[in-house]
Design a protein around this motif. Sequence first.
Motif, PDB file in Angstrom:
ATOM      1  N   VAL A  38       7.620  -0.392   4.686  1.00  0.00           N
ATOM      2  CA  VAL A  38       8.792  -0.534   3.819  1.00  0.00           C
ATOM      3  C   VAL A  38       8.442  -0.193   2.380  1.00  0.00           C
ATOM      4  O   VAL A  38       9.192   0.512   1.683  1.00  0.00           O
ATOM      5  N   VAL A  39       7.296  -0.671   1.910  1.00  0.00           N
ATOM      6  CA  VAL A  39       6.870  -0.379   0.534  1.00  0.00           C
ATOM      7  C   VAL A  39       6.646   1.115   0.345  1.00  0.00           C
ATOM      8  O   VAL A  39       7.044   1.694  -0.677  1.00  0.00           O
ATOM      9  N   LYS A  40       6.012   1.770   1.316  1.00  0.00           N
ATOM     10  CA  LYS A  40       5.779   3.216   1.232  1.00  0.00           C
ATOM     11  C   LYS A  40       7.095   3.974   1.119  1.00  0.00           C
ATOM     12  O   LYS A  40       7.219   4.918   0.310  1.00  0.00           O
ATOM     13  N   LEU A  41       8.065   3.579   1.918  1.00  0.00           N
ATOM     14  CA  LEU A  41       9.370   4.233   1.864  1.00  0.00           C
ATOM     15  C   LEU A  41      10.049   3.992   0.520  1.00  0.00           C
ATOM     16  O   LEU A  41      10.616   4.924  -0.084  1.00  0.00           O
ATOM     17  N   ALA A  42       9.968   2.769   0.014  1.00  0.00           N
ATOM     18  CA  ALA A  42      10.656   2.420  -1.234  1.00  0.00           C
ATOM     19  C   ALA A  42      10.096   3.190  -2.428  1.00  0.00           C
ATOM     20  O   ALA A  42      10.850   3.763  -3.217  1.00  0.00           O
ATOM     21  N   ILE A  43       8.765   3.225  -2.561  1.00  0.00           N
ATOM     22  CA  ILE A  43       8.188   3.917  -3.727  1.00  0.00           C
ATOM     23  C   ILE A  43       8.408   5.422  -3.643  1.00  0.00           C
ATOM     24  O   ILE A  43       8.552   6.097  -4.674  1.00  0.00           O
ATOM     25  N   SER A  44       8.482   5.969  -2.431  1.00  0.00           N
ATOM     26  CA  SER A  44       8.740   7.408  -2.276  1.00  0.00           C
ATOM     27  C   SER A  44      10.170   7.750  -2.695  1.00  0.00           C
ATOM     28  O   SER A  44      10.413   8.784  -3.337  1.00  0.00           O
ATOM     29  N   LEU A  45      11.124   6.899  -2.330  1.00  0.00           N
ATOM     30  CA  LEU A  45      12.511   7.138  -2.723  1.00  0.00           C
ATOM     31  C   LEU A  45      12.687   7.013  -4.231  1.00  0.00           C
ATOM     32  O   LEU A  45      13.433   7.792  -4.851  1.00  0.00           O
ATOM     33  N   VAL A  46      11.998   6.055  -4.851  1.00  0.00           N
ATOM     34  CA  VAL A  46      12.053   5.913  -6.308  1.00  0.00           C
ATOM     35  C   VAL A  46      11.508   7.162  -6.986  1.00  0.00           C
ATOM     36  O   VAL A  46      12.097   7.679  -7.952  1.00  0.00           O
ATOM     37  N   ARG A  73      -1.420   6.694  -1.837  1.00  0.00           N
ATOM     38  CA  ARG A  73      -2.667   6.597  -1.078  1.00  0.00           C
ATOM     39  C   ARG A  73      -3.042   5.144  -0.807  1.00  0.00           C
ATOM     40  O   ARG A  73      -3.529   4.804   0.276  1.00  0.00           O
ATOM     41  N   VAL A  74      -2.812   4.274  -1.790  1.00  0.00           N
ATOM     42  CA  VAL A  74      -3.210   2.869  -1.650  1.00  0.00           C
ATOM     43  C   VAL A  74      -2.508   2.220  -0.461  1.00  0.00           C
ATOM     44  O   VAL A  74      -3.142   1.600   0.407  1.00  0.00           O
ATOM     45  N   PHE A  75      -1.175   2.374  -0.376  1.00  0.00           N
ATOM     46  CA  PHE A  75      -0.437   1.704   0.687  1.00  0.00           C
ATOM     47  C   PHE A  75      -0.624   2.401   2.036  1.00  0.00           C
ATOM     48  O   PHE A  75      -0.629   1.750   3.082  1.00  0.00           O
ATOM     49  N   THR A  76      -0.804   3.719   2.008  1.00  0.00           N
ATOM     50  CA  THR A  76      -1.043   4.431   3.267  1.00  0.00           C
ATOM     51  C   THR A  76      -2.408   4.091   3.831  1.00  0.00           C
ATOM     52  O   THR A  76      -2.558   3.770   5.018  1.00  0.00           O
ATOM     53  N   GLU A  77      -3.443   4.163   2.987  1.00  0.00           N
ATOM     54  CA  GLU A  77      -4.789   3.821   3.436  1.00  0.00           C
ATOM     55  C   GLU A  77      -4.894   2.338   3.757  1.00  0.00           C
ATOM     56  O   GLU A  77      -5.647   1.943   4.652  1.00  0.00           O
ATOM     57  N   GLY A  78      -4.142   1.511   3.018  1.00  0.00           N
ATOM     58  CA  GLY A  78      -4.147   0.082   3.305  1.00  0.00           C
ATOM     59  C   GLY A  78      -3.704  -0.210   4.725  1.00  0.00           C
ATOM     60  O   GLY A  78      -4.256  -1.094   5.402  1.00  0.00           O
ATOM     61  N   THR A  79      -2.719   0.536   5.195  1.00  0.00           N
ATOM     62  CA  THR A  79      -2.274   0.383   6.586  1.00  0.00           C
ATOM     63  C   THR A  79      -3.375   0.798   7.550  1.00  0.00           C
ATOM     64  O   THR A  79      -3.636   0.113   8.548  1.00  0.00           O
ATOM     65  N   ILE A 138       7.006  14.026   2.654  1.00  0.00           N
ATOM     66  CA  ILE A 138       6.108  13.611   3.738  1.00  0.00           C
ATOM     67  C   ILE A 138       6.090  12.095   3.911  1.00  0.00           C
ATOM     68  O   ILE A 138       6.295  11.586   5.024  1.00  0.00           O
ATOM     69  N   PRO A 139       5.847  11.301   2.845  1.00  0.00           N
ATOM     70  CA  PRO A 139       5.848   9.842   3.047  1.00  0.00           C
ATOM     71  C   PRO A 139       7.202   9.271   3.461  1.00  0.00           C
ATOM     72  O   PRO A 139       7.254   8.278   4.199  1.00  0.00           O
ATOM     73  N   VAL A 140       8.304   9.882   3.006  1.00  0.00           N
ATOM     74  CA  VAL A 140       9.628   9.387   3.403  1.00  0.00           C
ATOM     75  C   VAL A 140       9.829   9.556   4.911  1.00  0.00           C
ATOM     76  O   VAL A 140      10.224   8.612   5.615  1.00  0.00           O
ATOM     77  N   VAL A 141       9.547  10.749   5.418  1.00  0.00           N
ATOM     78  CA  VAL A 141       9.721  11.013   6.851  1.00  0.00           C
ATOM     79  C   VAL A 141       8.773  10.148   7.678  1.00  0.00           C
ATOM     80  O   VAL A 141       9.157   9.568   8.704  1.00  0.00           O
TER      81      VAL A 141
END
Length: 499
Positions: free
Chosen positions: A333-341, A361-367, A462-465
Motif C-alpha cells: 500500500v505504501v509503495k502504491l501511495a508514494i508512486s501515485l504522489v 527502493r527502501v519499501f520494495t527491498e524492505g518487502t 512500474i511501481p504502480v502496476v
Amino acid sequence: MKEKSRMQNGGPVVGIPIDVAYGSLSFFTTVVHNIFLLYHVDMFVSVYKIDKASFWLGEMIFLIWNSLNDPVFGWISDKRYLSSAGNNHQSVQSIVLRRLDALLWTGPMFAVSFLAFWVQWAAPGLQFVICLCLYDGFLTMIDLHHSALLADLAISAKARTKLNSRSSFFSILGSGSVFLSYAVWNKDNLRTFRIFCLVLSLICLVGFGLMTKVLKNIFIQNSDKMVLKESSHERFEPVKSEGRKLASFVREISSQSNFLWFAAMNIIQVFHCHFNSNFFPLFLENLLGDAISPGLGSVLIGISFVAPHINNLYFLSLCRRWGVYSVIRLLFVVKLAISLVMFLAGPNHVWLLCVFIASNRVFTEGTCKLLNLVISDLVDEDFVLHHRHQPVSALMFGTAALLSKPGQTLAPLVGTWLLAKQTGHDIFESGRAAGSIKIQGGLDSAQQEEYKQGCFHLLVYIPVVCAITQLLVWTQFSLRGKRLRIVKAAREGALYSHV
C-alpha cells in the motif's frame, strides 16, 4: 527437537551467539552483491560496448540457468529427506551441518566469481554469459543454504525474526560499500574501481571461510551433543526411485495453493527489486543530472541500499506484533501511495524525486527482506500437510526461486525495451556513441525534455502496476492468523515426537 535446544542450549562460543554468527554471513554477501547489482549492466553496456543481440541472448541464457539452478541445487541438497516414511530418519543437527559444509566452499568461490566482471578478458557477449552464470550459481548455493538454515534452526516467529534481524544488521554494515562505490566509479578510468572490487572480494573470501567454520563450531557445541553420525543413523528409502520422489514432490507442491499465490506475488517483487537496482544509475543521471552533486548522488545511492536493512529491523518488530502477512500488505500500500504522489507531482521537483527514488527502493527491498519468513512458514505448512519426518527447506526455497527468478532476468530486458518505447532512444546505441546510459548530445531541448519525461514515466509506472497486482494476489494468501498458528504447533509437536 524443540527450538530451544537448537538455539538456546549452552553458552556462546568465544562470546559469539549463534544468531550473530548466522547473521554475519549476510555481511560478506551484501558487501559485494550490491556492487554487482548497481554496476554490471552499465559496465557491459557503456564500457565493454556489448551489442543488443548479445545482451538479449546472454540474458535469455541466464534466464534459463537462473531459473533452473535453484530447484536443482535444492533437490541435490534435500532429496534424501522427501520420504514421509519412518525409514528416512535424520537428525536436525546432521542437516544443519551439511548446509554449513556447503557454505564453507561456495562462499569463497562466490567471491572469486565476483572479480570476473570488472576486467574484460573475452568478447563482451561471451564474458557476459559466463560471468552471470558463474556468479549466480555460487550466489544461489549461498542463498539456498543460508535461507534454509532460517527454517532449520528455528520454528517460532520470534526466533526466526531474531535471526532475520541479525542478518539485516550485518547487511546494513555490508551496504556501506555502496557509499564508496559511487565515488570510485569512473568509466573513463576503472583502475581505482577495480582495486576497490578486489578488496571487497578478499573480504568476502576470507570472511566466509572463517565465519562458516566458527558457526559450525558454535552449533556443534550448542547442540547438547546430540549430533548423530550419518553412518549409523541415516537410512535411505530403498524402493522409491528419485524420479518417483520428484514427481511426488511436484504433485504435492502444486496442491499447496498458498505456495502458488506466494510464487505469483514473488515474481513481481523480484522483478521490481532488480528493476530498481539495474536502472538506479540511469534515473540518477537523466532525472537528477547536474541538479545534484556527485557527493549527494553517492549518499543517495548509499541510503537507498542501507535504509532497507535499517527499516527491516523495524519491520521485523512489526511482524512480531501484527504478523508478516499484514506488514507485507502494508508495504504494498505504501509503495502504491508514494508512486501515485510522485506521478501527480511530475518530474520537475528535484528534491521530491530524490526522496522518491530512494524511498521506492527502501519499501520494495524492505518487502524482499521479509519474504524468507514467508517461505519458512511455507516450509512448515509443507512439513505438516505431507507428514514429513524432516523439512525440505532448501528444496522449498529452491522451488520458490524457480518460479520467481525469471523476474530478475526480465527486469533489464523489459526495462530497456520500455525505455526505448518511452523515450525513442536505445541505450545500446547511446552507449556506443557517448559511452554512457545518459543521452549527452545531438538532441534539442524538446527532445531532451521528451527523454526525461520518458524516464520519469518508467520510474513511476512500474511501481504502480507492480503494487496493484501484488495487492490483488496477496489477498488470496491464507497462511496467516489462526491457520499459521495451527501449522506451527503441528510442526513443533511432530519434530519433538520424532526426536
